[in-house]
Design an enzyme around this catalytic site. Structure first.
Site, short mmCIF file in Angstrom:
data_model
loop_
_atom_site.label_atom_id
_atom_site.label_comp_id
_atom_site.label_asym_id
_atom_site.label_seq_id
_atom_site.Cartn_x
_atom_site.Cartn_y
_atom_site.Cartn_z
CE1 TYR A 139 -3.07 3.02 0.51
CE2 TYR A 139 -3.50 2.29 2.75
CZ TYR A 139 -3.74 3.17 1.72
OH TYR A 139 -4.64 4.19 1.89
CE LYS A 169 -6.31 1.42 -0.65
NZ LYS A 169 -6.24 2.80 -1.04
#
Length: 322
Positions: A139, A169
Site C-alpha cells: 500500500y 494499492k
C-alpha cells in the site's frame, strides 16, 4: 505469486470500524456494515486500513475486527486485512493472525512516521510479506506515512517481484505517478488506484489496472455498476456511472485525499450516519462532525443523487445466523 494467483478486482470499500459513542468496538454494527457491503455487491473488502482507524485500536481489537470480518463475509468476497505497524515484528504478528483467522490477504503501508528510504521500505516489505502464505498487497499511502514508493525509481517493480506480493494499492495524490506504477507492474501484479472517472476508464481499458479501494464505500451504488460495465467493456455505461460517482466524491474528497468538510474519516462516518448506515463513531484524536460542516455533507449526499439511489434499494431481508 503474481496477479493470476488472486482474483482481486473491482470496487472494494476500505471499511471504517464502528465504535460506540463511548468508544467501544461496536461488534453488532460491524457485522451490519459487512452485511451492507455484501448486499451492495462490492467485489472485496479491506479491513483495518487507514479508514478502519487501526491507529486507535489495541492489537486485540484489530484481531477481533479481523475475526468478525472473516466470519461474517464467509468467503463470499475477498477479505484483505491491514497489518500496518511501526515495526516488522508487530506487522508480522498481525499478518499471522489474519492467516490463522482465514483472511484472503494482508496489506501494509511502509512504516508510518519514520520516513524510511527505498532500501528500508524494501526490507520491511520483504520481511513482512514473507512471514505467511497469504497473498500480500503493498500500500503506497504518501499522505498518511510520509513515504512515497513511487518517488523511488524501480522500487515498485522490486516490490512486485517479491514472492508473496500479488497487488499494489497506489494512493498517491499524483495521478500521473499512479499511472507510472500501472505501466511498471500491472503485467505482474494487480493494481488498485484512482480509476473511477473518465480518465481512469481510459486507463483501465487501454493501459491496465484492476480496481479502486475506496475509503468507506460510500459511492458503492455508482462504483459497483461502473466496474461491472468495465468488465463488459461497455464504455458508455461506465462513463455514465463514473460521472455519477464523481458528482459525489469530488465534492467530499480533494485530489490529495483530504476531506472537504472535515478530516476524511469523521466526514465519512458523518455521511454514513446521515444515510442511516452503521459507520459508528470516531475515536480520539478524531472528532465528530457537527454544525455547518454536517449540513454541507447532507447537501452533497442529496444533490449527488446518492440519497435517492439508496432509497430506491430494496429493503434487506431478515438475516439469521446459526
Amino acid at each position: 505469486m503474481d496477479r493470476d494467483d488472486v482474483s482481486w478486482h473491482g470496487y472494494w470499500p476500505a471499511a471504517p470500524t464502528p465504535f460506540t459513542a463511548e468508544g467501544a468496538l461496536d461488534e453488532d454494527a460491524w457485522r451490519a456494515l459487512l452485511r451492507l457491503y455484501l448486499r451492495q455487491g462490492v467485489h472485496g473488502v479491506l479491513v483495518n486500513g487507514s479508514t478502519g482507524e487501526w491507529f486507535s485500536q489495541t492489537p486485540g481489537e484489530r484481531r477481533r475486527v479481523t475475526e468478525i470480518a472473516v466470519d461474517e463475509v464467509a468467503g463470499r468476497i475477498p477479505v484483505v486485512v491491514g497489518v500496518t505497524a511501526y515495526t516488522p515484528s508487530e506487522a508480522i504478528g498481525l499478518a499471522r493472525h489474519a492467516a490463522g483467522a482465514g483472511a484472503d490477504g494482508a496489506l501494509a503501508t511502509p512504516p508510518p512516521y519514520v520516513h524510511p528510504g527505498a532500501e528500508e521500505i524494501f526490507a520491511f516489505f520483504a520481511e513482512v510479506s514473507s512471514a505467511t502464505d497469504l497473498p500480500f498487497m503493498v500500500y503506497n499511502w504518501p499522505r498518511g506515512v510520509a513515504a512515497d514508493i513511487g518517488a523511488h525509481p524501480g522500487l515498485a517493480r522490486r516490490l512486485a517481484a517479491l514472492p508473496q506480493v500479488a497487488a499494489i494499492k497506489d494512493s498517491t495524490g499524483d495521478w500521473l505517478r499512479m499511472l507510472n506504477t500501472v505501466e511498471e507492474v500491472a503485467a505482474r501484479v494487480r493494481v488498485f488506484g484512482s480509476f473511477l472517472h473518465r480518465r481512469g476508464l481510459a486507463a483501465l481499458l487501454e493501459l491496465g489496472g484492476d480496481g479502486n479501494i475506496d475509503g468507506g464505500g460510500l459511492g458503492a451504488p455508482f462504483a459497483v455498476p461502473y466496474y461491472e460495465a468495465v468488465a463488459r467493456r461497455d464504455g458508455a455505461a461506465a462513463r455514465a456511472w463514473a460521472d455519477r460517482y464523481g458528482a459525489l466524491s469530488a465534492r467530499l474528497i480533494r485530489p490529495d485525499y483530504s476531506g472537504v468538510f472535515a478530516s476524511p474519516i469523521p466526514q465519512l462516518k458523518a455521511a454514513m450516519s446521515l444515510l442511516g448506515q452503521p459507520g459508528g463513531h470516531v475515536r480520539p484524536p478524531l472528532l465528530p462532525v457537527a454544525g455547518e460542516a454536517l449540513e454541507g455533507i447532507r447537501a452533497v449526499l442529496d444533490e449527488s443523487g446518492l440519497t435517492e439511489a439508496l432509497a430506491d434499494e430494496p429493503e434487506p431481508a431478515a438475516e439469521a445466523r446459526s
